[in-house]
Write a protein that holds these residues in place. Sequence first.
Motif, PDB file in Angstrom:
ATOM      1  N   MET A 172       0.832  -1.204   0.000  1.00  0.00           N
ATOM      2  CA  MET A 172       0.000   0.000   0.000  1.00  0.00           C
ATOM      3  C   MET A 172       0.865   1.251   0.000  1.00  0.00           C
ATOM      4  O   MET A 172       0.596   2.208  -0.732  1.00  0.00           O
ATOM      5  N   GLN A 175       2.373   1.668  -3.446  1.00  0.00           N
ATOM      6  CA  GLN A 175       1.415   2.136  -4.452  1.00  0.00           C
ATOM      7  C   GLN A 175       0.980   3.577  -4.197  1.00  0.00           C
ATOM      8  O   GLN A 175       0.593   4.280  -5.124  1.00  0.00           O
ATOM      9  N   SER A 182      -1.692   1.335 -13.649  1.00  0.00           N
ATOM     10  CA  SER A 182      -2.902   0.566 -13.335  1.00  0.00           C
ATOM     11  C   SER A 182      -3.248   0.615 -11.849  1.00  0.00           C
ATOM     12  O   SER A 182      -4.397   0.410 -11.478  1.00  0.00           O
ATOM     13  N   SER A 183      -2.265   0.916 -10.981  1.00  0.00           N
ATOM     14  CA  SER A 183      -2.557   0.875  -9.548  1.00  0.00           C
ATOM     15  C   SER A 183      -3.408   2.058  -9.093  1.00  0.00           C
ATOM     16  O   SER A 183      -3.879   2.083  -7.970  1.00  0.00           O
ATOM     17  N   TYR A 184      -3.628   3.060  -9.971  1.00  0.00           N
ATOM     18  CA  TYR A 184      -4.577   4.121  -9.626  1.00  0.00           C
ATOM     19  C   TYR A 184      -6.001   3.558  -9.576  1.00  0.00           C
ATOM     20  O   TYR A 184      -6.861   4.082  -8.885  1.00  0.00           O
ATOM     21  N   TYR A 185      -6.220   2.492 -10.340  1.00  0.00           N
ATOM     22  CA  TYR A 185      -7.583   1.968 -10.470  1.00  0.00           C
ATOM     23  C   TYR A 185      -7.739   0.574  -9.875  1.00  0.00           C
ATOM     24  O   TYR A 185      -8.809   0.216  -9.431  1.00  0.00           O
ATOM     25  N   ILE A 186      -6.663  -0.216  -9.907  1.00  0.00           N
ATOM     26  CA  ILE A 186      -6.722  -1.575  -9.371  1.00  0.00           C
ATOM     27  C   ILE A 186      -5.845  -1.636  -8.144  1.00  0.00           C
ATOM     28  O   ILE A 186      -4.629  -1.452  -8.231  1.00  0.00           O
ATOM     29  N   GLN A 187      -6.461  -1.854  -6.988  1.00  0.00           N
ATOM     30  CA  GLN A 187      -5.676  -1.988  -5.768  1.00  0.00           C
ATOM     31  C   GLN A 187      -5.492  -3.469  -5.479  1.00  0.00           C
ATOM     32  O   GLN A 187      -6.437  -4.142  -5.088  1.00  0.00           O
ATOM     33  N   THR A 188      -4.258  -3.942  -5.698  1.00  0.00           N
ATOM     34  CA  THR A 188      -4.021  -5.352  -5.399  1.00  0.00           C
ATOM     35  C   THR A 188      -4.008  -5.565  -3.891  1.00  0.00           C
ATOM     36  O   THR A 188      -4.411  -6.596  -3.401  1.00  0.00           O
ATOM     37  N   TYR A 191      -7.725  -2.335   0.292  1.00  0.00           N
ATOM     38  CA  TYR A 191      -7.850  -1.014   0.875  1.00  0.00           C
ATOM     39  C   TYR A 191      -9.065  -0.951   1.789  1.00  0.00           C
ATOM     40  O   TYR A 191      -9.402   0.080   2.307  1.00  0.00           O
TER      41      TYR A 191
END
Lengths: 193, 322
Positions: A172, A175, A182-188, A191
């Motif tokens: 976290m 990111q 892509s991490s602006y939209y997909i949080q692996t 959260y």
Amino acid sequence: MNEQISALIDDEIALEDAAHLMAALQANSGAAQAWSHYHLIGDAMRGTEALSPNFKHNLMQKIELEPTVLSPNAAQFNQNDVEKSDKQTAIHIASAKHKLPAAWSIAASFAAVMVVSYMVLQTQFSNNGALTQVAQAPTLQVADTIQLALAPQDVPMLVTANEQAIPEEYLMAHQASAPTASSYYIQTASYSK
Amino acid sequence: MMFKYFVLVCLFASASLNVQAASDEDAWQALQKAADAAHVLSYQGIFVCQSGQHTKSVEIKHMFNGQQEYSRNVVLDGAPREVFSQGGNLTIYNPKNEKIIIEKRRGQNMFPAILPTNLVAVKASYSVRTGETERVADRQAQVLLLEPKDNLRYGYRFWVDTEYGLVLKSVMFNNRNETMDSIAFSQVNLFNTVDLDWFKPKIDANKNYVMEDEIAAQADNNPSPHWVLKELPAGYRKVDQMMRTVRGKALPVTHVIFSDGLASVSLFIEPLANGAKPRVGRSVVGNTSFYSNVTGFLQITVLGEVPEATVAQIANAVVFVK
């Protein structure tokens, strides 16, 4: 006074000579406060971990997540007044079922002893085909018993040595400060917490 | 006679080298145009973003009014996360349970502005070559391949609009040519109005809007007395260093960020707490590699969207100083 308290914490004053300080700590709230502050400073400098700010919250969450244990004792407690009605006979049977885990744990201990003795037997008589075969017969049963005795959650997770999940808190942080497109939209990392 | 042949061969070879150099230069110029176009054009559309098992569609509107850039990105699948960018400052409206958390961030490489406008660092670590022409989102696109010069970073394939230079699709791939991450417009068009009535979040009157509570990070300019960095992996340089709070950690953690111009790696350094179990391990999950070890009394944690060798080299570049 405060200097002496600090010296006491650092072991620079022998305990025998510190009687007056002890008295002061009990009598004087300022001195007591200094005592706890110095300990806090010492802990912080040594990096001793204090409880995290969310400790209580996290603990309560962990407790929430614990599986509910249906205690066999509670079932036994009711057993005396069981045979009153058909309905309660069912409870009786259920409570008898609750006793099973105890029997299983005995079976598991027995199985463990059998496994060890089998291993000993096998190493001792590994050259002797006939004996090994005799020894193998009970192990098949043993394997079955172990499977019964171990509830699924008791089976340890097999983790390859050195392989670790990526700690979410660092992912976290990464990111947040060094995001990929892509991490602006997909949080692996989750959260949701 | 032999000599004549030799001269001929030399001439031919140098001519073809020149052609090669010229086409490389063209490809770099096309890439530079793509890097700039994403900032100076006004466009709107929908793109699909895929990373590992996850896929999200995002609606984008980006406007440049001659002075400043504004963009609004709304995630169309799942939680309706909204990302607003104004001159690189991001405000994210992140729905979480019954609340909307407002987060502030710095934005740098948001699609389609994936490429840095200064390509000097990228040129040092990647080579570029021109591929086919393909159709993406109903537009003609030139494929540009950005290939790593070593195995310390992943490669990229960009589909660049032949007319406007906008990146229409971007794919990150590893050395086995497997896709690690991809983003592509499914629909896009340009516009030339400059009104800003669209640049506001969809407010849900039934929800509470709260600012993110943690003080995420503070710049850290004090060199630590307990560690130094020796040789970094080729092409990577330190771009930022801060102190940040990490969930579950009592003390702030030093966070150092490295970049080769495209890929980023985070290094976390913290004193090993008394009695805490040191974490030593490695893993690769999706496009992210992770490596942790211990040096002296410091716990080192490194992760980034790079091959495993890179995170390992960065972790091992940290030297403990007594």
